[in-house]
Design a protein around this motif. Structure first.
Motif, PDB file in Angstrom:
ATOM      1  N   TYR A   1       1.797   5.419 -11.582  1.00 57.71           N
ATOM      2  CA  TYR A   1       1.645   6.537 -10.649  1.00 57.71           C
ATOM      3  C   TYR A   1       0.425   6.335  -9.754  1.00 57.71           C
ATOM      4  O   TYR A   1       0.468   6.616  -8.553  1.00 57.71           O
ATOM      5  CB  TYR A   1       1.536   7.851 -11.418  1.00 57.71           C
ATOM      6  N   ALA A   2      -0.653   5.819 -10.326  1.00 52.73           N
ATOM      7  CA  ALA A   2      -1.838   5.522  -9.511  1.00 52.73           C
ATOM      8  C   ALA A   2      -1.494   4.510  -8.424  1.00 52.73           C
ATOM      9  O   ALA A   2      -1.954   4.615  -7.285  1.00 52.73           O
ATOM     10  CB  ALA A   2      -2.970   5.004 -10.398  1.00 52.73           C
ATOM     11  N   TRP A   3      -0.658   3.520  -8.785  1.00 56.76           N
ATOM     12  CA  TRP A   3      -0.236   2.523  -7.797  1.00 56.76           C
ATOM     13  C   TRP A   3       0.624   3.158  -6.710  1.00 56.76           C
ATOM     14  O   TRP A   3       0.451   2.872  -5.523  1.00 56.76           O
ATOM     15  CB  TRP A   3       0.533   1.386  -8.471  1.00 56.76           C
ATOM     16  N   VAL A   4       1.552   4.020  -7.104  1.00 56.05           N
ATOM     17  CA  VAL A   4       2.412   4.697  -6.129  1.00 56.05           C
ATOM     18  C   VAL A   4       1.553   5.467  -5.123  1.00 56.05           C
ATOM     19  O   VAL A   4       1.779   5.385  -3.906  1.00 56.05           O
ATOM     20  CB  VAL A   4       3.409   5.638  -6.832  1.00 56.05           C
ATOM     21  N   LEU A   5       0.579   6.204  -5.618  1.00 60.95           N
ATOM     22  CA  LEU A   5      -0.293   6.968  -4.720  1.00 60.95           C
ATOM     23  C   LEU A   5      -1.038   6.043  -3.765  1.00 60.95           C
ATOM     24  O   LEU A   5      -1.146   6.322  -2.566  1.00 60.95           O
ATOM     25  CB  LEU A   5      -1.278   7.806  -5.529  1.00 60.95           C
ATOM     26  N   ARG A   6      -1.546   4.942  -4.302  1.00 62.49           N
ATOM     27  CA  ARG A   6      -2.303   4.016  -3.461  1.00 62.49           C
ATOM     28  C   ARG A   6      -1.396   3.315  -2.458  1.00 62.49           C
ATOM     29  O   ARG A   6      -1.722   3.202  -1.276  1.00 62.49           O
ATOM     30  CB  ARG A   6      -3.008   2.986  -4.359  1.00 62.49           C
ATOM     31  N   GLN A   7      -0.256   2.823  -2.934  1.00 66.26           N
ATOM     32  CA  GLN A   7       0.627   2.078  -2.042  1.00 66.26           C
ATOM     33  C   GLN A   7       1.204   2.959  -0.942  1.00 66.26           C
ATOM     34  O   GLN A   7       1.300   2.530   0.217  1.00 66.26           O
ATOM     35  CB  GLN A   7       1.769   1.426  -2.820  1.00 66.26           C
ATOM     36  N   THR A   8       1.605   4.188  -1.275  1.00 64.81           N
ATOM     37  CA  THR A   8       2.189   5.040  -0.242  1.00 64.81           C
ATOM     38  C   THR A   8       1.145   5.417   0.809  1.00 64.81           C
ATOM     39  O   THR A   8       1.464   5.497   2.001  1.00 64.81           O
ATOM     40  CB  THR A   8       2.845   6.293  -0.838  1.00 64.81           C
ATOM     41  N   ARG A   9      -0.085   5.607   0.375  1.00 64.90           N
ATOM     42  CA  ARG A   9      -1.141   5.861   1.368  1.00 64.90           C
ATOM     43  C   ARG A   9      -1.338   4.642   2.274  1.00 64.90           C
ATOM     44  O   ARG A   9      -1.543   4.768   3.484  1.00 64.90           O
ATOM     45  CB  ARG A   9      -2.452   6.212   0.670  1.00 64.90           C
ATOM     46  N   TRP A  10      -1.275   3.451   1.665  1.00 67.64           N
ATOM     47  CA  TRP A  10      -1.407   2.229   2.462  1.00 67.64           C
ATOM     48  C   TRP A  10      -0.251   2.092   3.452  1.00 67.64           C
ATOM     49  O   TRP A  10      -0.460   1.777   4.627  1.00 67.64           O
ATOM     50  CB  TRP A  10      -1.473   0.992   1.564  1.00 67.64           C
TER      51      TRP A  10
END
Length: 197
Positions: free
Chosen positions: A59-68
């Motif tokens: 989930y932390a990755w999803v948040l980071r990747q979608t912001r990117w």
């Protein structure tokens, strides 16, 4: 003109990003998009799969990747105050504006903006939902059995098409999944010979 179905749930940041990027990704293509709200939770349950929020590092990755992805593609995006949230009120509102389970790009865009462009507001805040409902002026009551049946039917048809997540795109018998499938969708709409192999 090529036609395809865009399967979406407003809770998915990837579905929002794909919705926003779609006109750019398909520029120059002649196409008709059928936007279909579905219940992502029911799709994940069918496959025995937890959403990304069930795995903290994912989930932390999803948040980071979608912001990117939003940054890289120049798409305005702010996480809502609560995520994941119950998408049913928004899915039912969208389908209350529908005749047959499909919704217009305008309706989809207004609801996506309500969630992802609202400076971190709560997507299910009662006052905000009431204002959005007044703006969209649905033809049906979002809580009506007819609307609930449309959502069940959309989700069932999506599963029958082999969809396992959103955003997903179906073109004929081909199913394409994810924001990163937009170039593949473009190729399919342009009848790239690869798809015949």
């Amino acid at each position: 003109m090529q036609a395809f179905t865009f399967h979406l749930d407003f809770v998915s940041p990837y579905a929002y990003l794909a919705f926003e990027q779609l006109p750019v990704a398909l520029e120059g293509c002649s196409y008709a998009a059928d936007y279909r709200p579905v219940l992502l939770g029911a799709i994940l349950k069918q496959y025995g799969h937890a959403g990304p929020h069930g795995i903290a590092p994912k989930y932390a990755w999803v948040l980071r990747q979608t912001r990117w992805l939003a940054h890289a593609h120049g798409i305005a995006m702010r996480m809502p105050a609560v995520h994941p949230f119950d998408p049913l009120p928004l899915l039912r509102l969208a389908l209350a504006c529908s005749q047959d389970g499909g919704i217009s790009r305008h309706v989809a865009g207004r609801i996506f903006a309500h969630v992802w462009q609202a400076d971190g507001a709560d997507a299910n805040d009662a006052q905000r939902l009431a204002a959005l409902t007044r703006e969209l002026a649905p033809r049906l009551d979002p809580a009506s059995p007819e609307v609930k049946a449309l959502l069940r039917a959309n989700t069932a048809r999506t599963l029958e098409a082999g969809v396992f997540g959103v955003p997903a795109f179906t073109v004929g018998q081909d199913m394409l999944w994810g924001f990163d499938a937009l170039p593949m969708l473009r190729a399919r709409l342009l009848q790239d010979a690869w798809f015949a192999g």
